[in-house]
Every structure is written in structure tokens, then in C-alpha cells.
Motif scaffolding. Structure first.
Motif, PDB file in Angstrom:
ATOM      1  N   CYS A  37       0.774  -1.114   0.658  1.00  0.00           N
ATOM      2  CA  CYS A  37       0.253  -0.075  -0.319  1.00  0.00           C
ATOM      3  C   CYS A  37       0.988   1.141   0.010  1.00  0.00           C
ATOM      4  CB  CYS A  37      -0.693   0.153   1.682  1.00  0.00           C
ATOM      5  SG  CYS A  37      -2.338  -1.586   0.975  1.00  0.00           S
ATOM      6  N   ALA A  38       1.862   1.279   0.893  1.00  0.00           N
ATOM      7  CA  ALA A  38       3.116   2.105   1.313  1.00  0.00           C
ATOM      8  C   ALA A  38       3.212   2.712  -0.324  1.00  0.00           C
ATOM      9  CB  ALA A  38       3.905   2.332   2.016  1.00  0.00           C
ATOM     10  N   LEU A  39       4.015   1.893  -1.100  1.00  0.00           N
ATOM     11  CA  LEU A  39       4.342   1.456  -2.711  1.00  0.00           C
ATOM     12  C   LEU A  39       3.491   2.417  -3.605  1.00  0.00           C
ATOM     13  CD1 LEU A  39       6.377  -1.403  -3.273  1.00  0.00           C
ATOM     14  CD2 LEU A  39       7.299   1.229  -2.622  1.00  0.00           C
ATOM     15  N   LEU A  40       2.261   1.986  -3.801  1.00  0.00           N
ATOM     16  CA  LEU A  40       1.352   2.405  -4.020  1.00  0.00           C
ATOM     17  C   LEU A  40       0.761   4.167  -3.880  1.00  0.00           C
ATOM     18  CD1 LEU A  40      -1.360  -0.819  -4.711  1.00  0.00           C
ATOM     19  CD2 LEU A  40      -0.027  -0.249  -6.415  1.00  0.00           C
ATOM     20  N   PHE A  41       1.182   3.936  -3.309  1.00  0.00           N
ATOM     21  CA  PHE A  41       0.567   5.655  -2.918  1.00  0.00           C
ATOM     22  C   PHE A  41       1.750   6.526  -2.666  1.00  0.00           C
ATOM     23  CE2 PHE A  41       1.458   9.609   0.116  1.00  0.00           C
ATOM     24  CZ  PHE A  41      -0.004   9.709   0.081  1.00  0.00           C
ATOM     25  N   PHE A  42       2.771   6.180  -2.647  1.00  0.00           N
ATOM     26  CA  PHE A  42       3.990   7.066  -3.440  1.00  0.00           C
ATOM     27  C   PHE A  42       3.958   6.915  -4.779  1.00  0.00           C
ATOM     28  CE2 PHE A  42       5.735   6.355   1.512  1.00  0.00           C
ATOM     29  CZ  PHE A  42       5.581   7.429   2.130  1.00  0.00           C
ATOM     30  N   GLY A  43       3.644   5.996  -5.755  1.00  0.00           N
ATOM     31  CA  GLY A  43       4.205   5.971  -6.969  1.00  0.00           C
ATOM     32  C   GLY A  43       2.652   6.781  -7.628  1.00  0.00           C
ATOM     33  N   ALA A  44       2.245   6.602  -6.669  1.00  0.00           N
ATOM     34  CA  ALA A  44       0.272   7.334  -7.302  1.00  0.00           C
ATOM     35  C   ALA A  44      -0.001   8.714  -6.716  1.00  0.00           C
ATOM     36  CB  ALA A  44      -0.998   6.980  -6.871  1.00  0.00           C
ATOM     37  N   ARG A  45       1.587   9.378  -5.747  1.00  0.00           N
ATOM     38  CA  ARG A  45       1.450  10.291  -5.547  1.00  0.00           C
ATOM     39  C   ARG A  45       2.827  10.761  -7.159  1.00  0.00           C
ATOM     40  NH1 ARG A  45       3.592  12.794   0.367  1.00  0.00           N
ATOM     41  NH2 ARG A  45       5.428  11.893  -0.576  1.00  0.00           N
ATOM     42  N   ARG A  46       3.004   9.718  -6.885  1.00  0.00           N
ATOM     43  CA  ARG A  46       4.715  11.242  -7.608  1.00  0.00           C
ATOM     44  C   ARG A  46       4.338  11.074  -9.215  1.00  0.00           C
ATOM     45  NH1 ARG A  46      10.389   7.371  -8.193  1.00  0.00           N
ATOM     46  NH2 ARG A  46      10.529   8.681  -6.759  1.00  0.00           N
ATOM     47  N   LEU A  47       3.089   9.910  -9.979  1.00  0.00           N
ATOM     48  CA  LEU A  47       2.334  10.352 -11.153  1.00  0.00           C
ATOM     49  C   LEU A  47       1.486  11.748 -10.694  1.00  0.00           C
ATOM     50  CD1 LEU A  47       1.739   7.089 -12.367  1.00  0.00           C
ATOM     51  CD2 LEU A  47       2.903   7.842 -13.174  1.00  0.00           C
ATOM     52  N   TRP A  48       0.577  11.954 -10.007  1.00  0.00           N
ATOM     53  CA  TRP A  48      -0.129  13.192  -9.637  1.00  0.00           C
ATOM     54  C   TRP A  48       0.650  13.797  -9.902  1.00  0.00           C
ATOM     55  CZ3 TRP A  48      -5.436  13.071 -10.130  1.00  0.00           C
ATOM     56  CH2 TRP A  48      -5.616  13.458  -9.674  1.00  0.00           C
ATOM     57  N   ARG A  49       1.990  14.203  -9.088  1.00  0.00           N
ATOM     58  CA  ARG A  49       2.641  15.425  -9.232  1.00  0.00           C
ATOM     59  C   ARG A  49       3.382  16.308 -10.287  1.00  0.00           C
ATOM     60  NH1 ARG A  49       6.603  16.468  -3.368  1.00  0.00           N
ATOM     61  NH2 ARG A  49       4.521  15.973  -2.700  1.00  0.00           N
ATOM     62  N   ARG A  50       3.784  15.142 -11.693  1.00  0.00           N
ATOM     63  CA  ARG A  50       4.609  14.948 -12.492  1.00  0.00           C
ATOM     64  C   ARG A  50       3.108  15.464 -13.958  1.00  0.00           C
ATOM     65  NH1 ARG A  50       7.260   9.224 -14.615  1.00  0.00           N
ATOM     66  NH2 ARG A  50       9.136  10.059 -12.980  1.00  0.00           N
ATOM     67  N   ARG A  51       2.209  15.753 -13.384  1.00  0.00           N
ATOM     68  CA  ARG A  51       0.517  16.052 -14.259  1.00  0.00           C
ATOM     69  C   ARG A  51       0.644  16.974 -14.513  1.00  0.00           C
ATOM     70  NH1 ARG A  51      -3.645  11.561 -14.804  1.00  0.00           N
ATOM     71  NH2 ARG A  51      -2.447  10.171 -15.684  1.00  0.00           N
TER      72      ARG A  51
END
Length: 51
Positions: A37-51
Motif C-alpha cells: 500500500c505504501a509503494l502504491l501510494f507513493f507511486g500514485a503521488r509521484r505520477l500525480w505530481r508529474r501532471r
């Protein structure tokens, strides 16, 4: 009577180790789910910041 107390002691010891083994597997599974869950959360947050 001695044989009965030895049998009861061995039963209690086996029960104790079985409970500890089960608790260890549950703790391992919970830690794995939390890590995923932590890996998914941080990965989604990173993708969200790139946009």
C-alpha cells in the motif's frame, strides 16, 4: 499421574508454538500488505505530481 502431566505439558507447549507460528504469519502478511500500500501510494503521488 506423571505421564498425564507430561502429556498435558507437551500439548500446551505445542499449542503455544502453533499460536506463535500463526501470529508470525499474520504479522508477516500485514507487513507485506502495508508495504504494498505504501509503494502504491507513493507511486500514485509521484505520477500525480508529474501532471
Amino acid at each position: 499421574m506423571i505421564h498425564l502431566s507430561v502429556a498435558i505439558g507437551r500439548f500446551v507447549e505445542a499449542l503455544f508454538w502453533a499460536i506463535l507460528r500463526a501470529a508470525g504469519w499474520v504479522a508477516f502478511a500485514v507487513a507485506g500488505v502495508m508495504l504494498a500500500c505504501a509503494l502504491l501510494f507513493f507511486g500514485a503521488r509521484r505520477l500525480w505530481r508529474r501532471r
